[in-house]
Write an enzyme that holds these catalytic residues in place. Structure first.
Site, PDB file in Angstrom:
ATOM      1  CB  VAL A 138     -33.457  -7.828  25.526  1.00  0.00           C
ATOM      2  CG1 VAL A 138     -32.624  -6.472  25.235  1.00  0.00           C
ATOM      3  CG2 VAL A 138     -32.732  -8.369  26.943  1.00  0.00           C
ATOM      4  CB  CYS A 139     -36.198  -8.377  20.985  1.00  0.00           C
ATOM      5  SG  CYS A 139     -34.894  -9.449  20.774  1.00  0.00           S
ATOM      6  N   PRO A 140     -38.104  -6.409  22.561  1.00  0.00           N
ATOM      7  CG  PRO A 140     -40.060  -7.174  23.951  1.00  0.00           C
ATOM      8  CD  PRO A 140     -38.635  -7.668  23.398  1.00  0.00           C
TER       9      PRO A 140
END
Length: 189
Positions: free
Chosen positions: A48-50
């Site tokens: 999810v972070c990228p």
């Protein structure tokens, strides 16, 4: 306890500035005199972070026009940030500085450290030029943020700062009407 309207804590962090392709050191003093978005995320090389960091990059130019600087921060090192930048299509687009908190002290001082996991929570802070937190958003690990909402929150915060005595109602946009709280509005909204 809410962080809203609190002074940001003092800190110094190493970071990677992808635009300049260099390691940098950033402190709370660098936030003074400008609007700042500080975006905590759990970890580099994840899922999810990228998508979130790339989405924030899509808003970066608009935010810069408002005088806003953006920083992301995780508990990874600045070396890992550079490696991620060099190997990820999404992260290679970033122009804003990626801050490192491997000792977890900054993340803890902003009260967004998941102590059990040892990782930052998915949290976004909007900080005014005086270093005062104006908004905080914290999501569960599996729920990504929408960076386009940050723009409207900052415009509203800037408007309220520049127009004491006025407030921005729900879904306020820059050209929308504001409210002046007073006895004449009680029970009429």
């Amino acid at each position: 306890m809410s962080q809203v309207r609190k002074q940001i804590p003092e800190f110094i962090a190493d970071g990677y500035n992808p635009k300049k392709e260099e390691f940098v050191q950033v402190s709370n003093k660098d936030f003074e005199g400008q609007w700042t978005v500080l975006m905590f995320y759990p970890a580099d090389f994840t899922f999810v972070c990228p998508t979130e960091l790339e989405d924030m990059q899509s808003q970066y130019a608009k935010l810069q026009e408002l005088g806003v600087e953006v920083y992301s921060m995780s508990t990874d090192t600045h070396f890992v940030h550079k490696a991620w930048h060099d190997h990820s299509d999404a992260i290679s687009k970033l122009e804003y500085t990626m801050l490192a908190d491997p000792h977890k002290s900054i993340t803890r001082s902003f009260d967004v450290l998941d102590e059990e996991a040892g990782l930052a929570q998915r949290a976004t802070f909007v900080i005014d030029p005086d270093g005062i937190i104006q908004t905080v958003e914290v999501n569960a690990d599996g729920i990504g943020r929408d960076a386009s909402q940050i723009y409207d929150k900052i415009r509203a915060a800037q408007f309220v700062r520049e127009n004491p005595g006025e407030v921005c109602p729900a879904k306020w946009k820059e050209s929308g009407e504001t409210l002046t709280p007073g006895l004449d509005l009680v029970g009429k909204i």
